[in-house]
Write a protein that holds these residues in place. Structure first.
Motif, PDB file in Angstrom:
ATOM      1  N   ASP A 179      50.907  94.230  25.233  1.00  0.00           N
ATOM      2  CA  ASP A 179      49.830  93.348  25.605  1.00  0.00           C
ATOM      3  C   ASP A 179      48.732  93.898  26.468  1.00  0.00           C
ATOM      4  N   GLN A 187      45.513  90.203  32.207  1.00  0.00           N
ATOM      5  CA  GLN A 187      44.923  91.047  31.385  1.00  0.00           C
ATOM      6  C   GLN A 187      43.481  91.388  31.644  1.00  0.00           C
ATOM      7  N   LYS A 188      42.695  90.310  32.191  1.00  0.00           N
ATOM      8  CA  LYS A 188      41.292  90.594  32.546  1.00  0.00           C
ATOM      9  C   LYS A 188      41.231  91.374  33.802  1.00  0.00           C
ATOM     10  N   THR A 189      42.129  91.446  34.815  1.00  0.00           N
ATOM     11  CA  THR A 189      42.272  92.155  35.846  1.00  0.00           C
ATOM     12  C   THR A 189      42.529  93.585  35.590  1.00  0.00           C
ATOM     13  N   HIS A 237      43.646  98.260  25.848  1.00  0.00           N
ATOM     14  CA  HIS A 237      42.283  97.730  25.983  1.00  0.00           C
ATOM     15  C   HIS A 237      41.426  98.371  24.939  1.00  0.00           C
ATOM     16  N   ASP A 297      37.744  99.276  33.468  1.00  0.00           N
ATOM     17  CA  ASP A 297      36.029  99.355  33.445  1.00  0.00           C
ATOM     18  C   ASP A 297      35.843 100.253  34.655  1.00  0.00           C
ATOM     19  N   LYS A 330      48.641  85.128  31.781  1.00  0.00           N
ATOM     20  CA  LYS A 330      48.532  86.247  31.011  1.00  0.00           C
ATOM     21  C   LYS A 330      47.100  86.766  30.864  1.00  0.00           C
ATOM     22  N   GLU A 331      46.113  85.699  30.549  1.00  0.00           N
ATOM     23  CA  GLU A 331      44.755  85.998  30.300  1.00  0.00           C
ATOM     24  C   GLU A 331      44.080  86.550  31.568  1.00  0.00           C
ATOM     25  N   ILE A 332      44.729  85.792  32.669  1.00  0.00           N
ATOM     26  CA  ILE A 332      44.074  86.517  34.003  1.00  0.00           C
ATOM     27  C   ILE A 332      44.499  87.766  34.362  1.00  0.00           C
ATOM     28  N   ASN A 360      41.819  94.921  32.712  1.00  0.00           N
ATOM     29  CA  ASN A 360      40.602  95.071  31.991  1.00  0.00           C
ATOM     30  C   ASN A 360      39.479  95.799  32.989  1.00  0.00           C
ATOM     31  N   ALA A 361      39.469  94.824  34.194  1.00  0.00           N
ATOM     32  CA  ALA A 361      38.465  95.330  35.319  1.00  0.00           C
ATOM     33  C   ALA A 361      38.907  96.610  35.941  1.00  0.00           C
ATOM     34  N   LYS A 408      47.719  81.227  30.529  1.00  0.00           N
ATOM     35  CA  LYS A 408      46.502  81.309  31.216  1.00  0.00           C
ATOM     36  C   LYS A 408      46.758  82.475  32.202  1.00  0.00           C
TER      37      LYS A 408
END
Length: 134
Positions: free
Chosen positions: A131, A20-22, A134, A28, A16-18, A24-25, A14
Motif C-alpha cells: 500500500d 499514506q499522505k504522511t 508512491h 517528497d 490509511k489515507e492519513i 508521501n510527504a 481514513k
C-alpha cells in the motif's frame, strides 16, 4: 491501521489515507531537500553511492554497478534505547534458558548454545511493500 484507527477514533480507511499522505510527504521532502529528521524517531537522508565493480554470485563474472542515490536511515536516541532494551531482555531470556538447560547438561543431555544472530543493517531504508508505493 486497525490499532491506530481504534486509538484515534477514525475509520481504518481514513487512517490509511492519513498514514499514506504522511509517507508521501516524507518521500517528497527527501526528493526536494535530501534529508528529513523526525524527532524521537530518526533521520532519513539521500546519499549518492559511488560506482563500483561487483561480482555476479551465480556466474562469478565481474559486473559494473553504476552510481546511484540511496536512502539511509539513522535511528534517533529514543528508538536506539528501546531496541537496546529489547536486546537486553532477549539476552536475559537466553541466559535463563541456558541456565535451565544447564541442569540437563550435567546429566549428559544435549547442549544448545545461544544462537548468534547478526544485527540487521540500520543505515538503509526500504519502504514496505504494498500500500505504500508512491
Amino acid at each position: 491501521m486497525k490499532t491506530i484507527s481504534e486509538e484515534i477514533g477514525l475509520t481504518q480507511l481514513k487512517t490509511k489515507e492519513i498514514v499514506q499522505k504522511t509517507f508521501n510527504a516524507i518521500v517528497d521532502t527527501l526528493v526536494e531537500d535530501g534529508r528529513i529528521e523526525l524527532r524521537n524517531f530518526g533521520v532519513f537522508e539521500v546519499k549518492k553511492r559511488a560506482a563500483r565493480k561487483a561480482r555476479n554470485p551465480r556466474t562469478g563474472e565481474k559486473v559494473y554497478v553504476p552510481s546511484k542515490f540511496v536512502v539511509t536511515f539513522k535511528p534517533g536516541k529514543e528508538m536506539e534505547e528501546r531496541v537496546r532494551q529489547m536486546e537486553e531482555a532477549e539476552r536475559r531470556r537466553e541466559e535463563a534458558e541456558a541456565m535451565a538447560s544447564g541442569s540437563s547438561e550435567m546429566m549428559g543431555g544435549p547442549s544448545n548454545p545461544p544462537s548468534q544472530t547478526p544485527e540487521p543493517p540500520t543505515n538503509t531504508f526500504a519502504p514496505p511493500p504494498g500500500d505504500f508505493d508512491h
